[in-house]
Design a protein around this motif. Structure first.
Motif, mmCIF file in Angstrom:
data_model
loop_
_atom_site.group_PDB
_atom_site.id
_atom_site.type_symbol
_atom_site.label_atom_id
_atom_site.label_comp_id
_atom_site.label_asym_id
_atom_site.label_seq_id
_atom_site.Cartn_x
_atom_site.Cartn_y
_atom_site.Cartn_z
ATOM 1 N N GLY A 521 0.816 -1.214 0.000
ATOM 2 C CA GLY A 521 0.000 0.000 0.000
ATOM 3 C C GLY A 521 0.843 1.253 0.000
ATOM 4 N N CYS A 522 1.937 1.230 0.761
ATOM 5 C CA CYS A 522 2.823 2.405 0.776
ATOM 6 C C CYS A 522 3.468 2.613 -0.590
ATOM 7 C CB CYS A 522 3.878 2.243 1.842
ATOM 8 S SG CYS A 522 3.240 2.332 3.546
ATOM 9 N N ALA A 523 3.906 1.509 -1.252
ATOM 10 C CA ALA A 523 4.541 1.641 -2.559
ATOM 11 C C ALA A 523 3.568 2.213 -3.578
ATOM 12 C CB ALA A 523 5.069 0.275 -3.009
ATOM 13 N N ASP A 524 2.314 1.773 -3.537
ATOM 14 C CA ASP A 524 1.327 2.310 -4.479
ATOM 15 C C ASP A 524 1.112 3.798 -4.245
ATOM 16 O OD1 ASP A 524 1.107 -0.211 -5.503
ATOM 17 O OD2 ASP A 524 -0.666 -0.758 -4.314
ATOM 18 N N ALA A 525 1.168 4.228 -2.972
ATOM 19 C CA ALA A 525 0.959 5.651 -2.684
ATOM 20 C C ALA A 525 2.164 6.493 -3.076
ATOM 21 C CB ALA A 525 0.649 5.824 -1.195
ATOM 22 N N TYR A 526 3.366 5.898 -3.098
ATOM 23 C CA TYR A 526 4.575 6.676 -3.394
ATOM 24 C C TYR A 526 4.810 6.859 -4.894
ATOM 25 C CZ TYR A 526 5.709 5.623 1.485
ATOM 26 O OH TYR A 526 5.678 5.508 2.832
ATOM 27 N N ARG A 527 4.245 5.987 -5.733
ATOM 28 C CA ARG A 527 4.559 6.056 -7.168
ATOM 29 C C ARG A 527 4.169 7.398 -7.782
ATOM 30 N NH1 ARG A 527 3.584 0.397 -6.914
ATOM 31 N NH2 ARG A 527 5.477 -0.717 -7.592
ATOM 32 N N PRO A 528 2.968 7.952 -7.483
ATOM 33 C CA PRO A 528 2.669 9.267 -8.070
ATOM 34 C C PRO A 528 3.621 10.362 -7.596
ATOM 35 C CG PRO A 528 0.657 8.189 -7.302
ATOM 36 C CD PRO A 528 1.800 7.388 -6.750
ATOM 37 N N LEU A 529 4.136 10.204 -6.345
ATOM 38 C CA LEU A 529 5.051 11.230 -5.816
ATOM 39 C C LEU A 529 6.446 11.112 -6.417
ATOM 40 C CD1 LEU A 529 4.032 11.045 -2.044
ATOM 41 C CD2 LEU A 529 3.209 12.621 -3.787
ATOM 42 N N ALA A 530 6.827 9.909 -6.936
ATOM 43 C CA ALA A 530 8.181 9.710 -7.466
ATOM 44 C C ALA A 530 8.411 10.445 -8.771
ATOM 45 C CB ALA A 530 8.455 8.211 -7.652
ATOM 46 N N GLY A 531 7.339 10.777 -9.492
ATOM 47 C CA GLY A 531 7.497 11.489 -10.747
ATOM 48 C C GLY A 531 8.163 10.598 -11.787
ATOM 49 N N ALA A 532 9.239 11.129 -12.396
ATOM 50 C CA ALA A 532 9.936 10.370 -13.447
ATOM 51 C C ALA A 532 10.864 9.304 -12.880
ATOM 52 C CB ALA A 532 10.721 11.325 -14.342
ATOM 53 N N ARG A 533 11.020 9.264 -11.603
ATOM 54 C CA ARG A 533 11.907 8.266 -10.990
ATOM 55 C C ARG A 533 11.240 6.890 -10.996
ATOM 56 N NH1 ARG A 533 11.575 12.800 -7.884
ATOM 57 N NH2 ARG A 533 13.500 14.038 -7.622
ATOM 58 N N ARG A 534 12.043 5.849 -11.157
ATOM 59 C CA ARG A 534 11.509 4.476 -11.167
ATOM 60 C C ARG A 534 11.466 3.934 -9.740
ATOM 61 N NH1 ARG A 534 15.356 2.088 -13.345
ATOM 62 N NH2 ARG A 534 16.046 0.547 -11.765
ATOM 63 N N LEU A 535 10.294 3.416 -9.347
ATOM 64 C CA LEU A 535 10.131 2.833 -8.015
ATOM 65 C C LEU A 535 9.787 1.358 -8.162
ATOM 66 C CD1 LEU A 535 9.895 3.031 -4.933
ATOM 67 C CD2 LEU A 535 7.493 3.746 -5.243
ATOM 68 N N ASP A 536 10.672 0.489 -7.678
ATOM 69 C CA ASP A 536 10.448 -0.952 -7.702
ATOM 70 C C ASP A 536 10.075 -1.422 -6.304
ATOM 71 O OD1 ASP A 536 11.218 -1.022 -10.363
ATOM 72 O OD2 ASP A 536 13.352 -1.303 -9.849
ATOM 73 N N CYS A 537 9.172 -2.399 -6.270
ATOM 74 C CA CYS A 537 8.717 -2.963 -5.002
ATOM 75 C C CYS A 537 8.937 -4.466 -5.034
ATOM 76 C CB CYS A 537 7.244 -2.623 -4.745
ATOM 77 S SG CYS A 537 6.650 -3.180 -3.128
ATOM 78 N N VAL A 538 9.743 -5.000 -4.122
ATOM 79 C CA VAL A 538 10.060 -6.421 -4.055
ATOM 80 C C VAL A 538 9.430 -6.984 -2.794
ATOM 81 C CG1 VAL A 538 11.897 -8.152 -4.021
ATOM 82 C CG2 VAL A 538 12.225 -5.990 -5.270
ATOM 83 N N LEU A 539 8.450 -7.896 -2.961
ATOM 84 C CA LEU A 539 7.710 -8.454 -1.820
ATOM 85 C C LEU A 539 7.781 -9.971 -1.851
ATOM 86 C CD1 LEU A 539 4.525 -6.194 -2.057
ATOM 87 C CD2 LEU A 539 6.478 -5.900 -0.519
#
Length: 668
Positions: A521-539
């Motif tokens: 849930g936190c990763a999904d909320a952070y993606r719009p804030l990351a902008g052009a940066r790539r955010l990967d989530c490993v679970l």
């Protein structure tokens, strides 16, 4: 080197006791040997003096020819086969010759061996016999003597030519055998028994070498004397072997046998004696009893008038033999050497008993001392280890002190020794440092409370100044003052917020939560804030349950994401991962960016510490409270917060290791 190893090294110093005992026993053995040497030398000197004053036929001063007892029947054939047992003791004759003399009941035998590769041959009766290779034989009988010429032009029988007129009962005719080969010639002859020769002259002439053709070296005849042996046996002490030898080492008489008395030592005692105690011993081979000649340094020293003693190996196992060589003098001239030998086991046994007793005692003392020191070192190491563990447990990974550990009983604080004093000193130090650390931790809340009143006074004063008429030059200063007051107010509010957050974290209620859902849930909320940066989530594929406060965990992740986003380039990457560990779970947020300074890695999670650039005038200051909140959340869940540089140097990774909050017990 550990403490136990050092004390064990100290225990090894007790080995000096057996070493000192070993040196003492060796010295004692040397003294005992010296006493035996003096006693045997005195006995040998007394026997030598008795022989000198008696009428026994001692050898005359000078050199002589030694006559051996024939070991086996000798056949006169010119060959040396019958002389083989006596050949090792042949006597030199001139430059190139050797002489062997022997006798038995059948006669007196002479064997002459001359090395002459270049030969000049002639029979004894030829006119030029004296200028060819020949042997001159001179028989001496008291005051009378007669010379004979021995020569042969070919191998076979020969008859000696008499060179002097008849004298006494010396023979008119001597026959023998002549043999030769490429290396020289050999002459063998036999004289009738009972001639009573007192001296013998022998000379070999080689035409190639030249010289006096009639020259002969006349020497007295020395032989083993049964009469002298009987007299020697009467004078020598019992249990000793006595031998009278000529100055050149030829045995003239012998009596007695070596007998070793006393118990037979065991093999262990023998090994100890030979390897640790016994001084160097001479080999027994040179002292063999059946040798007609003893070529020993002791005899050479005694014939110069100096008594000498030597210890050698005995003929029986583990026995030693003491030999004394003293000169026999007549008219202050050395005419012989007396050898007196005595076998013994007394010295080895005495030394063994003393040394074994000392060895066992000192070895036992060494073992006991070593065991005591080892036990003491082990106990001391264990106590120091407990004290070290307590000190390490009192310090949390971020450098703070564990208050519960300090308030509880410090190990060994009640001991009366130096370690107890050290433990009490540590406890006092940790109590002082812990109190000072708690003061620093609550300083922010205290300052925020104390600064509110003066800040309100300054702000109201600035409001009043706005209604007053101020010059144009004062207006900028008023604006700057208002900006400073606003920033100071923001700082006080942030400090108050941090204090409230600490209380909120402590008061949070735990529940069973699936960390996979929280992190996703936190990763999904952070993606719009990351902008052009790539955010990967490993679970992980499976749910990961933990007893904790999900809102606190999410708040900590928000702080970590806000911190990572500020240091990540616009086109960089971030990676949020969750993985189970042995005692809980670990959440890690890695981002691309510059590495952490080494000096700041241990202070990142402290309050009011920030790596961001200083705020520009008019901007709100950054107080560095985000990572401090992350640390509080981790500690509330029984874990730790840490930061590290990535191995490839591409960025930084912050991690939360969570063990879970304690479960509350319901009152019954």
């Amino acid at each position: 080197m550990s403490l136990r190893q050092k004390l064990l090294l100290v225990a090894l110093c007790t080995l000096a006791l057996p070493v000192a005992g070993w040196l003492y026993v060796r010295q004692m053995e040397g003294i005992l040997r010296q006493g035996q040497e003096q006693a045997l030398t005195a006995t040998a000197t007394a026997v030598a003096r008795s022989l000198a004053v008696t009428d026994v036929p001692l050898p005359q001063p000078g050199i002589g020819w030694y006559v051996q007892q024939a070991v086996n029947p000798i056949t006169i054939d010119g060959y040396g086969d019958d002389w083989a047992p006596m050949t090792p003791w042949s006597q030199s004759l001139g430059k190139h010759g050797k002489l062997l003399l022997a006798e038995d009941d059948n006669g007196f035998y002479i064997y002459i061996d001359v090395r002459a590769p270049r030969r000049t041959r002639a029979d004894a009766g030829d006119p030029n016999a004296l200028s060819s290779d020949h042997v001159i034989l001179d028989l001496v009988q008291g005051a009378q003597h007669r010379r004979y010429l021995i020569a042969s032009a070919a191998p076979g029988a020969f008859t000696a030519l008499t060179l002097d007129p008849a004298a006494g009962d010396l023979p008119d005719r001597i026959v023998g055998q002549w043999q030769e080969d490429g290396s020289g010639y050999r002459a063998e002859l036999r004289l009738a028994p009972g001639l009573g020769l007192s001296a013998l002259g022998v000379g070999n002439y080689t035409a190639v070498d030249g010289g006096d053709p009639l020259a002969a070296e006349v020497r007295a005849l020395w032989r083993y004397s049964p009469d002298l042996a009987q007299e020697l046996s009467r004078m020598a002490p019992e249990d000793t072997r006595a031998r009278l030898v000529a100055p050149a080492g030829w045995v003239l008489a012998q009596s007695g046998h070596l007998t070793t008395s006393g118990p037979q030592p065991g093999w262990f005692s023998s090994v100890i004696y030979r390897s640790l105690l016994a001084n160097p011993l001479e080999e027994a081979e040179a002292w063999t009893s059946d040798a007609p000649r003893l070529d020993l340094p002791e005899i050479q020293s005694a014939r110069t008038g100096q008594p000498t003693t030597v210890w050698r190996q005995g003929e029986e196992r583990d026995s030693v033999v003491l030999a004394a060589a003293v000169p026999v003098e007549r008219d202050r001239t050395v005419v012989g050497v007396l050898l007196l030998e005595q076998a013994s086991r007394a010295v080895p046994l005495l030394a063994n008993r003393a040394f074994l007793s000392l060895l066992l005692t000192s070895f036992g003392v060494t073992l006991v001392a070593g065991a005591i020191l080892l036990l003491f070192a082990t106990r001391l190491s264990l106590r120091l280890g407990r004290l070290r563990d307590a000190v390490e447990r009192a310090q949390v990974n971020d450098g703070r002190l564990d208050g519960q550990m300090i308030q509880s009983h410090f190990p060994m604080a009640e001991s009366d020794d130096e370690i107890g004093d050290l433990a009490r000193s540590f406890q006092k130090l940790f109590e002082a440092v812990g109190g000072y650390t708690d003061y620093l931790r609550t300083l922010a809340s205290k300052l925020s409370h104390e600064l509110n009143t003066p800040l309100a006074i300054v702000k109201s004063s600035l409001d009043n100044l706005e209604h007053a008429e101020l010059s144009a030059e004062a207006q900028p200063y008023l604006a700057r003052a208002r900006d400073g007051v606003a920033r100071l107010g923001t700082l006080v509010r942030a400090m108050s917020e941090a204090s409230r957050m600490e209380r909120a974290i402590v008061a949070a209620e735990p529940e069973d939560v699936d960390l996979v859902d929280v992190v996703r849930g936190c990763a999904d909320a952070y993606r719009p804030l990351a902008g052009a940066r790539r955010l990967d989530c490993v679970l992980p594929q499976q749910p990961l349950h933990l007893h904790g406060a999900p809102e606190l965990i999410a708040q900590a992740l928000d702080k970590l994401f806000d911190n990572a986003l500020s240091f990540t380039p616009a086109d960089g990457w971030l990676r949020l991962s969750l993985r189970p560990v042995d005692d809980g779970a670990e959440i890690e947020l890695a981002n691309q960016g510059s590495p952490l300074p080494a000096a700041m890695q241990g202070r990142l999670f402290d309050s009011l510490v920030s790596l961001r650039d200083k705020a520009t005038p008019g901007d709100a200051p950054h107080l560095g409270l985000g990572l401090y909140v992350v640390r509080l959340v981790a500690e509330r869940h029984g874990g730790i917060a840490s930061a590290r540089n990535l191995e490839d140097g591409s960025g930084v990774a912050f991690s939360l290791r969570l063990r879970g909050m304690p479960r509350q017990r319901l009152a019954g």
